[in-house]
Motif scaffolding. Structure first.
Motif, PDB file in Angstrom:
ATOM      1  N   SER A  45      41.723  -2.525  37.728  1.00 53.83           N
ATOM      2  CA  SER A  45      40.231  -1.151  37.688  1.00 53.83           C
ATOM      3  C   SER A  45      39.485  -2.265  38.475  1.00 53.83           C
ATOM      4  N   ASN A  46      39.292  -3.841  38.849  1.00 52.84           N
ATOM      5  CA  ASN A  46      37.804  -3.697  39.583  1.00 52.84           C
ATOM      6  C   ASN A  46      38.643  -4.419  40.959  1.00 52.84           C
ATOM      7  N   ILE A  88      34.884   5.190  34.527  1.00 54.87           N
ATOM      8  CA  ILE A  88      35.015   3.968  34.784  1.00 54.87           C
ATOM      9  C   ILE A  88      33.111   2.906  34.491  1.00 54.87           C
ATOM     10  N   SER A  89      32.677   3.977  35.032  1.00 52.16           N
ATOM     11  CA  SER A  89      31.396   3.534  35.494  1.00 52.16           C
ATOM     12  C   SER A  89      31.338   3.210  33.777  1.00 52.16           C
ATOM     13  N   GLU A 125      39.726   1.060  27.420  1.00 50.60           N
ATOM     14  CA  GLU A 125      38.890  -0.217  27.563  1.00 50.60           C
ATOM     15  C   GLU A 125      39.383  -0.892  29.296  1.00 50.60           C
ATOM     16  N   LEU A 126      38.591  -0.701  30.764  1.00 49.17           N
ATOM     17  CA  LEU A 126      39.315  -1.078  31.822  1.00 49.17           C
ATOM     18  C   LEU A 126      39.948  -2.751  31.976  1.00 49.17           C
ATOM     19  N   THR A 151      31.165   0.819  44.859  1.00 47.08           N
ATOM     20  CA  THR A 151      29.544   0.030  45.360  1.00 47.08           C
ATOM     21  C   THR A 151      29.438   1.343  46.088  1.00 47.08           C
ATOM     22  N   SER A 190      36.098  -1.586  42.674  1.00 44.92           N
ATOM     23  CA  SER A 190      34.252  -2.346  42.926  1.00 44.92           C
ATOM     24  C   SER A 190      33.972  -1.468  43.950  1.00 44.92           C
ATOM     25  N   ARG A 249      32.862   0.257  31.941  1.00 46.19           N
ATOM     26  CA  ARG A 249      31.859  -1.700  32.763  1.00 46.19           C
ATOM     27  C   ARG A 249      31.924  -1.989  31.597  1.00 46.19           C
TER      28      ARG A 249
END
Length: 128
Positions: free
Chosen positions: A96-97, A39-40, A91-92, A104, A100, A43
């Motif tokens: 997927s957001n 995922i990272s 792609e995301l 974090t 976040s 991004r």
């Protein structure tokens, strides 16, 4: 009487059980060694399968398995590009957001943990 501090916010035994179920669901979707790494990486934008393999340092077999699971959970989209040879891009998704805040928080915890552990090791005799 049940210990109400054993769960994050629930106040009843049923709420505690549901809270554990929700945590297990989360771990099922993002757990493991690779999903959050992928995922990272994604991004930064869409990538082809080989680019993801190289960037993550992961075998094609494991990457394929992880991407299938992530697609099933709605975190990524897979697009077949009709070129010769055929390419596949990942792609995301907007969904997927929703991870976040989790990512974090895990980043911050990991950074603090690393500093704590490395700080402890550097003060011990014969440490590297």
């Amino acid at each position: 009487m049940a210990n109400k501090n054993r769960c994050l916010t629930p106040t009843t035994d049923d709420e505690c059980k549901r809270a554990r179920l929700y945590l297990q669901d989360t771990l099922d979707v993002v757990g493991g060694k690779w999903k959050l790494v992928l995922i990272s990486i994604l991004r930064g934008g869409k990538l082809k399968f080989r680019e993801l393999t190289r960037e993550a340092g992961i075998s094609a077999r494991i990457l394929s398995k992880e991407l299938k699971e992530m697609e099933l959970n709605g975190l990524i989209t897979r697009t077949v590009v009709k070129t010769s040879p055929i390419m596949v891009e990942y792609e995301l998704t907007p969904y997927s957001n929703t991870l976040s805040e989790v990512i974090t928080a895990m980043h911050e915890w990991g950074k603090n943990h690393r500093q704590k552990i490395i700080g402890q090791q550097s003060t011990e005799p014969n440490s590297l």
